[in-house]
Write a protein that holds these residues in place. Structure first.
Motif, PDB file in Angstrom:
ATOM      1  N   THR A 243       0.873  -1.174   0.000  1.00  0.00           N
ATOM      2  CA  THR A 243       0.000   0.000   0.000  1.00  0.00           C
ATOM      3  C   THR A 243       0.903   1.215   0.000  1.00  0.00           C
TER       4      THR A 243
ATOM      5  N   PHE B  23      -3.459   2.075  -4.245  1.00  0.00           N
ATOM      6  CA  PHE B  23      -3.493   0.615  -4.314  1.00  0.00           C
ATOM      7  C   PHE B  23      -3.040   0.133  -5.696  1.00  0.00           C
TER       8      PHE B  23
ATOM      9  N   ALA C 210      -8.990  -4.780  -3.057  1.00  0.00           N
ATOM     10  CA  ALA C 210      -7.738  -4.337  -2.452  1.00  0.00           C
ATOM     11  C   ALA C 210      -7.296  -5.326  -1.376  1.00  0.00           C
TER      12      ALA C 210
ATOM     13  N   CYS D 100      -3.675  -5.483  -0.403  1.00  0.00           N
ATOM     14  CA  CYS D 100      -3.094  -4.219   0.058  1.00  0.00           C
ATOM     15  C   CYS D 100      -3.002  -4.194   1.583  1.00  0.00           C
TER      16      CYS D 100
ATOM     17  N   HIS E  77      -5.683  -2.758   4.372  1.00  0.00           N
ATOM     18  CA  HIS E  77      -7.032  -2.541   3.850  1.00  0.00           C
ATOM     19  C   HIS E  77      -8.068  -3.422   4.543  1.00  0.00           C
ATOM     20  N   GLU E  78      -7.641  -4.580   5.028  1.00  0.00           N
ATOM     21  CA  GLU E  78      -8.604  -5.475   5.699  1.00  0.00           C
ATOM     22  C   GLU E  78      -9.174  -4.842   6.970  1.00  0.00           C
TER      23      GLU E  78
ATOM     24  N   LEU F 132      -8.058   2.048   5.781  1.00  0.00           N
ATOM     25  CA  LEU F 132      -6.957   3.001   5.650  1.00  0.00           C
ATOM     26  C   LEU F 132      -7.545   4.404   5.580  1.00  0.00           C
TER      27      LEU F 132
ATOM     28  N   CYS G  44     -10.854   4.840   3.442  1.00  0.00           N
ATOM     29  CA  CYS G  44     -11.174   3.609   2.715  1.00  0.00           C
ATOM     30  C   CYS G  44     -11.441   2.520   3.746  1.00  0.00           C
TER      31      CYS G  44
ATOM     32  N   SER H  65     -12.566  -0.947   5.624  1.00  0.00           N
ATOM     33  CA  SER H  65     -12.228  -2.330   5.280  1.00  0.00           C
ATOM     34  C   SER H  65     -13.238  -2.930   4.307  1.00  0.00           C
TER      35      SER H  65
ATOM     36  N   TYR I 210      -6.997   2.956  -7.587  1.00  0.00           N
ATOM     37  CA  TYR I 210      -6.990   1.535  -7.951  1.00  0.00           C
ATOM     38  C   TYR I 210      -6.283   1.343  -9.294  1.00  0.00           C
TER      39      TYR I 210
END
Length: 183
Positions: A84, A101, A110, A113, A116-117, A120, A134, A136, A146
């Motif tokens: 990322t 990303f 993502a 990345c 991201h889970e 961000l 952004c 999750s 993207y």
């Protein structure tokens, strides 16, 4: 002549000291690594940012209009497709910033990345600096790159924000796992 040199040096030092910081807040329950890259600097190894800690570096302008990329990985080496990027550039008294990303997204996902889970974000205590967020698991194309040229490839404006002119003394906080409790 010496007085002119001293005045120019004092002016340059004042300008440099007036710059704020790029702060990476690792709100994740795991360690991350950071590479601070620009057109003149490309470190061979990353800086470890342990879980639930901060990393701070002063804003810098290696050349007029040049950008800085804070590359984030969950491993001690940069692996293509698994990083990322938080990016910023300072130009004509403005700071521009974004989440990218481009090197990790696959289509609208993502998942590759880091961070991201758990979301961000980029924000600042300075109200003129508009946040990027952004959450999750979302396709947050209006808050993160993207693709390299969203205007051409997706028909939308680039997801870049800025602060009010001459607000370079504030800090921007780049939050990894931004859905987690702040530090």
């Amino acid at each position: 002549m010496l007085s002119k040199i001293l005045l120019l040096t004092a002016t340059a030092l004042t300008s440099v000291s007036a710059l704020g910081n790029a702060v990476v807040s690792n709100q994740c329950p795991y360690d991350i690594y950071l590479w601070s890259v620009d057109q003149q600097t490309n470190p061979l190894s990353g800086t470890l940012i342990p879980a639930r800690t901060l990393y701070t570096e002063p804003f810098r302008t290696p050349c007029p209009g040049c950008g800085i990329s804070l590359k984030i990985s969950t491993t001690s080496s940069l692996v293509g497709g698994h990083m990322t990027q938080f990016e910023y550039a300072i130009d004509t008294g403005l700071i521009y910033y974004d989440i990218s990303f481009v090197d990790c997204a696959v289509g609208q996902s993502a998942d590759n990345c880091p961070g991201h889970e758990k979301g961000l974000r980029i924000d600042s205590a300075e109200p003129s600096c508009l946040p990027l967020n952004c959450p999750s698991g979302t396709y947050c194309v209006n808050d993160a790159y993207y693709v390299d040229d969203p205007n051409v490839k997706l028909g939308i404006p680039a997801p870049v924000k800025t602060c009010a002119r001459d607000m370079l003394g504030m800090d921007l906080v780049f939050r990894v796992c931004g859905d987690e409790a702040p530090l």
